[in-house]
Motif scaffolding. Sequence first.
Motif, PDB file in Angstrom:
ATOM      1  N   ASP A 184     -68.183 -17.567 -47.643  1.00 27.16           N
ATOM      2  CA  ASP A 184     -68.632 -17.518 -46.309  1.00 27.16           C
ATOM      3  C   ASP A 184     -67.612 -18.241 -45.412  1.00 27.16           C
ATOM      4  O   ASP A 184     -67.165 -17.836 -44.319  1.00 27.16           O
ATOM      5  CB  ASP A 184     -69.928 -17.956 -46.111  1.00 27.16           C
ATOM      6  CG  ASP A 184     -70.798 -17.167 -47.208  1.00 27.16           C
ATOM      7  OD1 ASP A 184     -70.444 -16.604 -48.078  1.00 27.16           O
ATOM      8  OD2 ASP A 184     -72.196 -17.406 -46.672  1.00 27.16           O
ATOM      9  N   ALA A 188     -64.472 -16.748 -44.807  1.00 23.59           N
ATOM     10  CA  ALA A 188     -64.475 -15.568 -44.027  1.00 23.59           C
ATOM     11  C   ALA A 188     -64.573 -15.829 -42.415  1.00 23.59           C
ATOM     12  O   ALA A 188     -64.086 -15.191 -41.781  1.00 23.59           O
ATOM     13  CB  ALA A 188     -65.422 -14.889 -44.604  1.00 23.59           C
ATOM     14  N   ASP A 247     -61.669 -16.955 -40.879  1.00 25.51           N
ATOM     15  CA  ASP A 247     -60.673 -15.687 -40.572  1.00 25.51           C
ATOM     16  C   ASP A 247     -61.495 -14.811 -39.456  1.00 25.51           C
ATOM     17  O   ASP A 247     -61.056 -13.711 -39.273  1.00 25.51           O
ATOM     18  CB  ASP A 247     -60.438 -14.817 -41.876  1.00 25.51           C
ATOM     19  CG  ASP A 247     -59.621 -15.600 -42.713  1.00 25.51           C
ATOM     20  OD1 ASP A 247     -59.055 -16.581 -42.534  1.00 25.51           O
ATOM     21  OD2 ASP A 247     -59.684 -15.122 -44.167  1.00 25.51           O
ATOM     22  N   CYS A 300     -64.774 -13.755 -39.131  1.00 25.29           N
ATOM     23  CA  CYS A 300     -65.873 -12.907 -39.516  1.00 25.29           C
ATOM     24  C   CYS A 300     -67.068 -13.361 -39.088  1.00 25.29           C
ATOM     25  O   CYS A 300     -67.261 -14.481 -39.093  1.00 25.29           O
ATOM     26  CB  CYS A 300     -65.760 -12.989 -41.141  1.00 25.29           C
ATOM     27  SG  CYS A 300     -66.069 -11.056 -41.794  1.00 25.29           S
ATOM     28  N   ILE A 346     -69.839 -10.888 -42.935  1.00 18.90           N
ATOM     29  CA  ILE A 346     -70.038 -11.682 -44.149  1.00 18.90           C
ATOM     30  C   ILE A 346     -70.917 -10.750 -44.875  1.00 18.90           C
ATOM     31  O   ILE A 346     -70.772 -10.906 -46.141  1.00 18.90           O
ATOM     32  CB  ILE A 346     -70.601 -13.071 -43.831  1.00 18.90           C
ATOM     33  CG1 ILE A 346     -69.507 -14.226 -43.058  1.00 18.90           C
ATOM     34  CG2 ILE A 346     -70.760 -13.854 -45.270  1.00 18.90           C
ATOM     35  CD1 ILE A 346     -69.726 -15.319 -42.663  1.00 18.90           C
ATOM     36  N   ILE A 403     -68.489  -9.406 -47.651  1.00 18.88           N
ATOM     37  CA  ILE A 403     -68.569 -10.543 -48.864  1.00 18.88           C
ATOM     38  C   ILE A 403     -69.647 -10.374 -49.682  1.00 18.88           C
ATOM     39  O   ILE A 403     -69.302 -10.231 -50.921  1.00 18.88           O
ATOM     40  CB  ILE A 403     -68.298 -12.070 -48.225  1.00 18.88           C
ATOM     41  CG1 ILE A 403     -67.382 -11.758 -46.960  1.00 18.88           C
ATOM     42  CG2 ILE A 403     -67.953 -12.744 -49.232  1.00 18.88           C
ATOM     43  CD1 ILE A 403     -66.050 -12.223 -47.190  1.00 18.88           C
TER      44      ILE A 403
END
Lengths: 316, 281
Positions: free
Chosen positions: B173, B176, B179, B181, B186, B190
């Motif tokens: 998480d 992400a 990055d 997200c 997520i 993910i």
Amino acid sequence: MSALNRVRQRQWKSFSLRLRGRWESPVAGYLFISPWLIGFLGLTLYPMIMSLYYAFTNFSLLEAPQWVGWKNYNLILTNDDTFVTSLKVTLLFVVFSVPLKLIFALLVAMLLNKDIKGISAYRLMIYFPSLIGTSIAVAILWKNIFSGDGFINQILEVFGIEGYSWVNDPRTALSTLVVLVVWQFGSSMVIFLTGLKQIPRDYYEASSVDGASKIRQFFSITLPSLSPIILFNLVLQTIGSFQMFTQAFIITKGGPINSTYMYALYLYDRAFGRLQMGYASALAWILLIIIGIATALIFISSRYWVFYENERKGKA
Amino acid sequence: MRRASMGKYRNHAIMIAFSLVMMYPVVWWLGASLKKNEEMVSPNIFPSTPMWGNYVDGWTAIPSYSFTHFYMNSFELILGVLFTTIISCSLVAFGFARLDFPLRNFWFSLVLITLMLPGQVTLIPQYSMFHSFGWVNTYLPFIVPHSLAGGTGGSFFIFLLVQFIRGIPKELDEAAKIDGCNWFGIYWRIVMPLTKPALVTVMIYCFLWNWDDFFGHLIYINSVDKYTVQLALRLFIDSQDAMQWGQLLAMSLVSILPAVIIFLLAQKYFVQGIASTGIKG
């Protein structure tokens, strides 16, 4: 150098994001759980409050509920023989079916916990009756098996025992239902099996070095280690058994002479047969209280027979 | 050495005998579904001449509707329930497992309490509510609760998925998030893909429990046109004066086939699902 910097930068960024997340996540959190929250408020909490209210009314679904005070409860508790009968039948069913089912499930789980070739094939066959579980198909099968010229009597005939109509005799009808649910011990068994696999093998090895017999091992290692799982299964099965409906509805329809008239069946008849929704709501609350008491008793007793791993470690 | 192999044989003997006892009624069922009514009383498991006609005649035994119609109804209901359950329960489970918000533990303990709550307490007001919405004799009383993470097994599915998602490393998480997200990203990119095994388990249980559900169908569906397989089978029992046991047993046997097929295809997930609820000894 630059690599270290990048790591620091990342750490800082993740830290600041976490800080921001503290503010963001409550909103996001409630958004994510909103389906359940709406469902809980609208389809569980609100109906529960309404059911509590209906229990104090005369309510036929077609007209608005009329307040009658404690009348429904009064009638049920003092002047309703069917209530007493159905409660007795249900208690009898719970008291016999739950322990039998769990003992059976545990014994079979121990059998299946061995390293035998082809164990998965055995497991499949033994689990099969539970898979088809509460379906009406199984109820139909059972109705036929225990009927006058059904399969059970055919077997008995081989041993020279006269046929007997199990489902139609008030003395045996309830037992056929108990046998049916015991036959479907699979889900409890799978839960026991996962529990058995978590008992460290060293316990058994150490105790057999000390000369403990298999029976001693069962009572001193297996049962105490499994006790939290036994509690879990016991609570789940007890709650479930109090609500038994489908099989009794199909196989015996509550008869003969109300000998299998389960509580849930009675509640259904009052609510949807006679459209006495208020009366049935009161029945539902009494059932909830009875289940609550039964569960509470199990939990209170569990202090004396459930052992938790970390407690044992704490003592050692 | 010899004793060990003796023990092995003994184990197999016990297992085979026991499996036979468990499966015997099912084998008998198969045989009886091929019998003529007169042959029902005979102690032979299989009839002298198998009556495959039981399956054919049973399929169309209910006037004006064949079982094809009832199976389509059942599948329609279950597809709606499956789809809504997967979406709603995974969203809710992600919220409980990954996000931090006030009263989270309180709400989660309520999920666990509803898991234990007997359905009878909410049954009548729910019925009265759906009745006033005009939902009786539609599939909405099943689909709407499931789309709100409730219905048959809803709380159990949330619990199961929460336990599973908690086992997925949180570092994913964090990465992400860095990055760029957002939470939904997520969840969708993910966590969902990694939760696949648990989602399959949920689907299996959801299918089985709704396929076997009888009480719900009984109270909410009242026209034969909308009947599911379970209700059709009950109609079959009640509508025949001289019970056609062969046909009835044949049709009930067919009705468990979908459950059996799913179980055989997804056995692995089945046990995994129970194990992953994290009950520890």
